[in-house]
Design a protein around this motif. Structure first.
Motif, PDB file in Angstrom:
ATOM      1  N   THR A 185       0.911  -1.325  -0.055  1.00  0.00           N
ATOM      2  CA  THR A 185      -0.033  -0.012  -0.151  1.00  0.00           C
ATOM      3  C   THR A 185       1.081   1.167  -0.074  1.00  0.00           C
ATOM      4  OG1 THR A 185      -1.344  -1.114   1.517  1.00  0.00           O
ATOM      5  CG2 THR A 185      -1.816   1.010   1.007  1.00  0.00           C
ATOM      6  N   ASN A 186       0.694   2.079  -1.031  1.00  0.00           N
ATOM      7  CA  ASN A 186       1.422   3.402  -0.981  1.00  0.00           C
ATOM      8  C   ASN A 186       0.638   4.438  -1.440  1.00  0.00           C
ATOM      9  OD1 ASN A 186       4.435   2.571  -0.788  1.00  0.00           O
ATOM     10  ND2 ASN A 186       3.664   1.054  -2.192  1.00  0.00           N
ATOM     11  N   GLY A 187       1.175   5.576  -1.387  1.00  0.00           N
ATOM     12  CA  GLY A 187       0.255   6.892  -1.786  1.00  0.00           C
ATOM     13  C   GLY A 187       0.733   7.766  -2.974  1.00  0.00           C
ATOM     14  N   ILE A 188       0.145   8.417  -3.850  1.00  0.00           N
ATOM     15  CA  ILE A 188       0.529   9.310  -4.763  1.00  0.00           C
ATOM     16  C   ILE A 188       0.225  10.397  -4.437  1.00  0.00           C
ATOM     17  CG2 ILE A 188       0.536  10.243  -7.225  1.00  0.00           C
ATOM     18  CD1 ILE A 188       0.382   7.237  -7.794  1.00  0.00           C
ATOM     19  N   GLY A 189       1.091  11.572  -3.966  1.00  0.00           N
ATOM     20  CA  GLY A 189       0.674  12.841  -3.784  1.00  0.00           C
ATOM     21  C   GLY A 189       0.707  13.810  -5.025  1.00  0.00           C
ATOM     22  N   PRO A 190      -0.239  14.018  -5.654  1.00  0.00           N
ATOM     23  CA  PRO A 190      -0.097  14.971  -6.713  1.00  0.00           C
ATOM     24  C   PRO A 190       0.072  16.580  -6.087  1.00  0.00           C
ATOM     25  CG  PRO A 190      -2.227  13.524  -6.841  1.00  0.00           C
ATOM     26  CD  PRO A 190      -1.651  13.537  -5.528  1.00  0.00           C
ATOM     27  N   GLY A 244       4.343   1.627   2.180  1.00  0.00           N
ATOM     28  CA  GLY A 244       3.804   2.933   3.073  1.00  0.00           C
ATOM     29  C   GLY A 244       4.512   4.169   2.777  1.00  0.00           C
ATOM     30  N   HIS A 245       4.996   4.168   1.463  1.00  0.00           N
ATOM     31  CA  HIS A 245       5.390   5.564   1.073  1.00  0.00           C
ATOM     32  C   HIS A 245       4.050   6.382   0.485  1.00  0.00           C
ATOM     33  CE1 HIS A 245       9.841   5.293   1.420  1.00  0.00           C
ATOM     34  NE2 HIS A 245       9.554   4.082   1.384  1.00  0.00           N
ATOM     35  N   VAL A 246       4.589   7.679   0.566  1.00  0.00           N
ATOM     36  CA  VAL A 246       3.567   8.680  -0.431  1.00  0.00           C
ATOM     37  C   VAL A 246       4.873   9.102  -1.567  1.00  0.00           C
ATOM     38  CG1 VAL A 246       2.210  10.695  -0.528  1.00  0.00           C
ATOM     39  CG2 VAL A 246       2.103   9.302   1.464  1.00  0.00           C
ATOM     40  N   LEU A 247       4.322   9.154  -2.587  1.00  0.00           N
ATOM     41  CA  LEU A 247       5.351   9.661  -3.594  1.00  0.00           C
ATOM     42  C   LEU A 247       4.595  10.827  -4.403  1.00  0.00           C
ATOM     43  CD1 LEU A 247       7.724   9.404  -5.985  1.00  0.00           C
ATOM     44  CD2 LEU A 247       6.409   7.641  -6.950  1.00  0.00           C
TER      45      LEU A 247
END
Ligand SMILES: NC(=O)c1ccc[n+]([C@@H]2O[C@H](COP(=O)([O-])OP(=O)(O)OC[C@H]3O[C@@H](n4cnc5c(N)ncnc54)[C@H](O)[C@@H]3O)[C@@H](O)[C@H]2O)c1
Ligand SMILES: O=C(O)[C@H](O)[C@@H](O)[C@H](O)[C@H](O)CO
Length: 263
Positions: A185-190, A244-247
């Motif tokens: 599970t990861n995030g994308i931060g636009p 666990g990251h937000v890219l």
């Protein structure tokens, strides 16, 4: 090492709210890497049909459903239907979201709760119901669409910042609970992207427009297509030990404090 690390052939990807905007841009990337695309909208059959036609026009196998991400009964029924009609969901992108730009002192509790419900409770509901199948099948990928507001505050977006900050932490918690089942599970931060969500603050002469252009080291608003690479990476084998990251895909905005306009 081969480029096949990014191949998504045969995978099924559900992108919530992926009928236009950032969701569609990420879904097109995932679809062009080989996956079948499933999108939904809360109520408009027409929007879903138009989106499916748009995906098909660029050679992507696509399916559309109507359900509200905040209604657990609807979500459960839709997942069952999707998995019977299209196939087991391998990739989930929690993209559906809303924003209300209202100064906090003027904001009604109902407005605050409405944003939290779609942007934070929605990903909780959809993920907990999709992950059960992923666990049974031995793995999967979940991507939560976060925001600059997962890290920063801004006047008038209190509910959105609370929801997107919460979504960043929910991402870490999901990664913690489900890594042992081979679910990443990861995030994308636009950063700031040219979509209908930002249309009201993206008009020429609007001070916010000038602020974003000067505050972003890349010197421009993001083009939705800028997100496709991050979406493919976090959906693919290439990110199997990334969890666990937000890219942040933001033209460098989080890397800088900015500079005075006369410098
Ligand atoms: N546009 C930006 O600059 C920007 C920047 C950072 C993050 N984001 C986030 O990216 C995501 C997509 O943004 P966008 O600009 O494309 O937004 P958008 O408003 O254009 O699209 C959001 C989609 O979510 C759907 N949706 C809303 N509530 C729903 C519900 N209850 N059930 C099902 N579907 C629902 C809408 O129908 C719509 O298709 C959002 O989570 C947003 O917060 C956007
Ligand atoms: O500042 C704002 O008004 C909001 O944050 C949104 O409009 C942005 O689109 C976004 O989510 C940035 O990541």
């Amino acid at each position: 090492m081969s480029i096949n690390l990014f191949d998504l052939t045969g995978k099924v990807a559900l992108i919530t709210g992926g009928v236009h905007g950032l969701g569609m841009a990420m879904a097109k990337g995932i679809g062009q890497a080989g996956a079948k695309i499933v999108v939904n909208e809360r109520s408009s059959k027409e929007k879903v049909e138009d989106a499916v036609a748009e995906y098909k026009s660029v050679g992507i196998e696509a399916y559309g459903y109507i359900f509200d991400v905040t209604d657990e009964q609807e979500v459960k029924a839709a997942i069952e239907k999707i998995e019977a009609e299209v196939g087991p969901i391998d990739i989930l992108v929690n993209n559906a979201g809303i924003i209300k730009r209202i100064p906090m002192v003027d904001m009604e509790v109902d407005d605050f709760e409405a944003v939290i419900k779609v942007d934070l409770v929605g990903p909780f509901i959809v993920s907990k119901n999709v992950v059960k199948g992923m666990i049974k099948r031995g793995g999967g990928k979940i991507i939560n669409i976060c925001s600059m507001m997962s890290e920063l505050g801004r006047d008038s977006v209190s509910a959105y910042a609370a929801a997107k900050g919460g979504l960043k932490m929910l991402t870490k918690n999901m990664a913690t609970e489900w890594a042992k089942f081979n679910v990443q599970t990861n995030g994308i931060g636009p950063g700031y992207f040219a979509t209908s969500q930002t249309e009201p603050i993206r008009v020429n002469g609007h001070p916010f427009n000038d602020f974003i252009i000067s505050r972003t080291p890349a010197g421009r608003w993001g083009d939705p297509e800028d997100l496709a690479g991050a979406a493919i990476f976090l959906s693919s084998k290439a990110s199997d030990f990334v969890n666990g990251h937000v890219l942040y895909v933001d033209g460098g905005i989080l890397a800088t404090i900015g500079k005075p306009s006369n410098e």
